[in-house]
Design an enzyme around this catalytic site. Structure first.
Site, PDB file in Angstrom:
ATOM      1  N   HIS A 115       0.847  -1.189   0.000  1.00  0.00           N
ATOM      2  CA  HIS A 115       0.000   0.000   0.000  1.00  0.00           C
ATOM      3  C   HIS A 115       0.883   1.241   0.000  1.00  0.00           C
ATOM      4  O   HIS A 115       1.613   1.501   0.954  1.00  0.00           O
ATOM      5  CB  HIS A 115      -0.898  -0.023   1.234  1.00  0.00           C
ATOM      6  CG  HIS A 115      -1.873   1.104   1.293  1.00  0.00           C
ATOM      7  ND1 HIS A 115      -2.789   1.235   2.306  1.00  0.00           N
ATOM      8  CD2 HIS A 115      -2.077   2.173   0.488  1.00  0.00           C
ATOM      9  CE1 HIS A 115      -3.513   2.324   2.116  1.00  0.00           C
ATOM     10  NE2 HIS A 115      -3.091   2.910   1.009  1.00  0.00           N
ATOM     11  N   GLU A 184     -25.972  -4.422 -17.685  1.00  0.00           N
ATOM     12  CA  GLU A 184     -25.231  -5.580 -18.191  1.00  0.00           C
ATOM     13  C   GLU A 184     -25.436  -6.790 -17.286  1.00  0.00           C
ATOM     14  O   GLU A 184     -25.695  -7.900 -17.767  1.00  0.00           O
ATOM     15  CB  GLU A 184     -23.748  -5.234 -18.307  1.00  0.00           C
ATOM     16  CG  GLU A 184     -23.437  -4.263 -19.436  1.00  0.00           C
ATOM     17  CD  GLU A 184     -21.966  -3.879 -19.517  1.00  0.00           C
ATOM     18  OE1 GLU A 184     -21.131  -4.647 -18.994  1.00  0.00           O
ATOM     19  OE2 GLU A 184     -21.652  -2.829 -20.100  1.00  0.00           O
ATOM     20  N   HIS A 438     -20.437  -5.205 -48.211  1.00  0.00           N
ATOM     21  CA  HIS A 438     -21.737  -5.841 -48.001  1.00  0.00           C
ATOM     22  C   HIS A 438     -21.516  -7.352 -47.844  1.00  0.00           C
ATOM     23  O   HIS A 438     -20.717  -7.943 -48.562  1.00  0.00           O
ATOM     24  CB  HIS A 438     -22.659  -5.593 -49.203  1.00  0.00           C
ATOM     25  CG  HIS A 438     -23.951  -6.352 -49.120  1.00  0.00           C
ATOM     26  ND1 HIS A 438     -25.008  -5.934 -48.339  1.00  0.00           N
ATOM     27  CD2 HIS A 438     -24.344  -7.519 -49.701  1.00  0.00           C
ATOM     28  CE1 HIS A 438     -25.996  -6.800 -48.446  1.00  0.00           C
ATOM     29  NE2 HIS A 438     -25.615  -7.769 -49.272  1.00  0.00           N
TER      30      HIS A 438
END
Length: 456
Positions: A115, A184, A438
């Site tokens: 930390h 979600e 396409h």
């Protein structure tokens, strides 16, 4: 005595490791400090694990629809939540291990576990060790916000992190918050077989989006059996045996076996000793930075979720790119150079870039708008996934694209075509004149630009 480095990076999320490696490659000595898991939110409790679970939920959903495609699956679809979790854990774990191996093997980078706290503007304590450097970079991320609500702490709740550890499907999941994370998980667990209710205090879901986006998302969630409660008012919680009861502002009650709290995020800045460094934060705890990610303290930067200038993995990574380019390449990159772009990973997904129509209207500029439903997109019809629509907002005077949304199959991928167009300064007419492939979803962008009209 302090150990000296050229740079200290606090936090090994999306921006930190890349920055550490880039600085080390330029000959800097770099310490990167991580108190929990290398990879941060995205790798461990965000993008990677959740999208792995979204994929499992989609597989279950598609299996239930197999008959629509002339495919028999031979019996009912079953959910093995333990296996879903194990798959998710392996994918996320591999990503984390790859990050650790990379950092540990990078010359000039020292990975420290612990930390980190400021002892002074350019000194950082990690346990009993003191580090010093003229350049310090904060990449400490964020966590789920937990506001004060009556009874919440006594009844218990899940967050976006802890819900990933479930090995069985909840009987009934109450999702508090109708925005990106909550939606979600709501759809995901509904597809796993849970009853699901979304409880939102605002008048509509994902309120930052245009109203038709909110309405379309609500419609397809409700089509799958997700209950939606809007304008819920002030909420309180109480335990009723094995159940949790959520009392809404109107006195009605929703009960469930589990509660998911998804009401926003907060930065991990409250225990860094920022006061000892003199680093300024706003009222929500976000580190205040300028357009180049610099804080008010010379030689200290803040990147990623902790600076409040973007809540996404891609914005965190872009923060790294900005800082590295400016420090090492003599560049002049800025946060304001980027356009907002993001996705909502429901099915169908939402890809969003630039301004919404509401934002364009509020700006006072003249604009044109076009919308095309996905049921008129050949690729969507061929795949049997026709929910949603695509929309573009264009400046009526310059013909430049102001923003766009693709709520539909492949929307999270297709939106990049319009992102690159915006970034490159293409006009709507130039897009209209292109020849796309396409069949694809993005092939409708030229057609969409041909439909532009002033707003009604």
């Amino acid at each position: 005595m302090a150990t000296r480095f050229d740079a200290i990076v606090i936090g090994a999320g999306q921006a930190g490791p890349s920055l550490a490696a880039r600085l080390a490659g330029a000959g800097w000595s770099v310490a990167i400090v991580e108190r929990h898991l290398v990879g941060g939110t995205c790798v461990n409790v965000g993008c990677t694990p959740t999208k792995a679970m979204v994929a499992s939920a989609y597989a279950a959903h598609l299996a239930r629809r197999a008959g629509e495609y002339g495919v028999g699956v031979g019996g009912s679809v079953t959910i093995d939540m333990a296996r879903i979790k194990a798959r998710k854990d392996e994918i996320a774990g591999q990503s984390r291990r790859n990050n650790e191996t990379w950092l540990e093997g990078t010359d000039g980078v020292t990975l420290l576990r612990g930390h980190a706290r400021f002892a002074s503007p350019h000194e950082v304590a990690v346990g009993d060790e003191l580090l010093t450097a003229p350049h310090i970079f904060l990449n400490v991320g964020g966590r789920a916000a937990v506001p004060e609500m009556p009874g919440l702490s006594e009844t218990g709740y899940l967050t976006n992190s802890s819900i990933l550890d479930l090995e069985s499907v909840p009987r009934r999941l109450l999702v508090i918050g109708g925005s990106y994370i909550g939606l979600e998980f709501a759809q995901m667990f509904r597809r796993f077989g849970a009853e699901v209710a979304v409880i939102e205090t605002a008048p509509r879901l994902i309120a930052r989006e245009d109203e038709e986006v909110s309405g379309a998302v609500q419609a397809f969630l409700e089509d799958e059996g997700v209950e939606v409660r809007l304008d819920a008012g002030r909420l309180s919680f109480e335990r009723q045996g094995d159940e949790v009861a959520v009392v809404l502002g109107d006195g009605s009650v929703e009960t469930g076996s589990h509660v998911l709290l998804a009401v926003g995020r907060r930065p991990n800045t409250d225990d860094l000793g920022l006061d000892k460094a003199g680093v300024a934060t706003d009222e929500r705890g976000y580190v205040i930075v300028d357009d180049e990610l610099k804080t008010n303290v010379e030689g200290v930067w803040a990147l990623g979720d902790c600076n409040g200038r973007g809540a996404f993995t891609h914005t965190a990574y872009n923060d790294f790119e900005i800082v590295a380019a400016n420090l090492l390449d003599g560049d002049d990159r800025r946060i304001s150079d980027r356009f907002p772009v993001y996705a909502l990973y429901t099915d169908p997904p939402l890809g969003r870039v630039g301004l919404t129509e509401a934002q364009a209207r509020a700006s006072g500029r003249p604009y044109k708008v076009a919308t095309r439903p996905m049921n008129r997109v050949g690729r969507a019809r061929e795949k049997g996934e026709t929910k949603g629509f695509m929309k573009a907002v264009v400046d009526a005077e310059t013909d430049l694209i102001l923003g766009a949304a693709v709520l539909g199959v492949g929307g999270d991928e297709a939106i990049h075509g319009l992102l690159y167009a915006i970034q490159g300064g293409m006009t709507a007419d130039e897009i209209r004149r292109t020849t796309p492939i396409h069949p694809t979803v993005a092939e409708l962008f030229p057609t969409l630009m041909g439909d532009l009209k002033p707003p009604a």
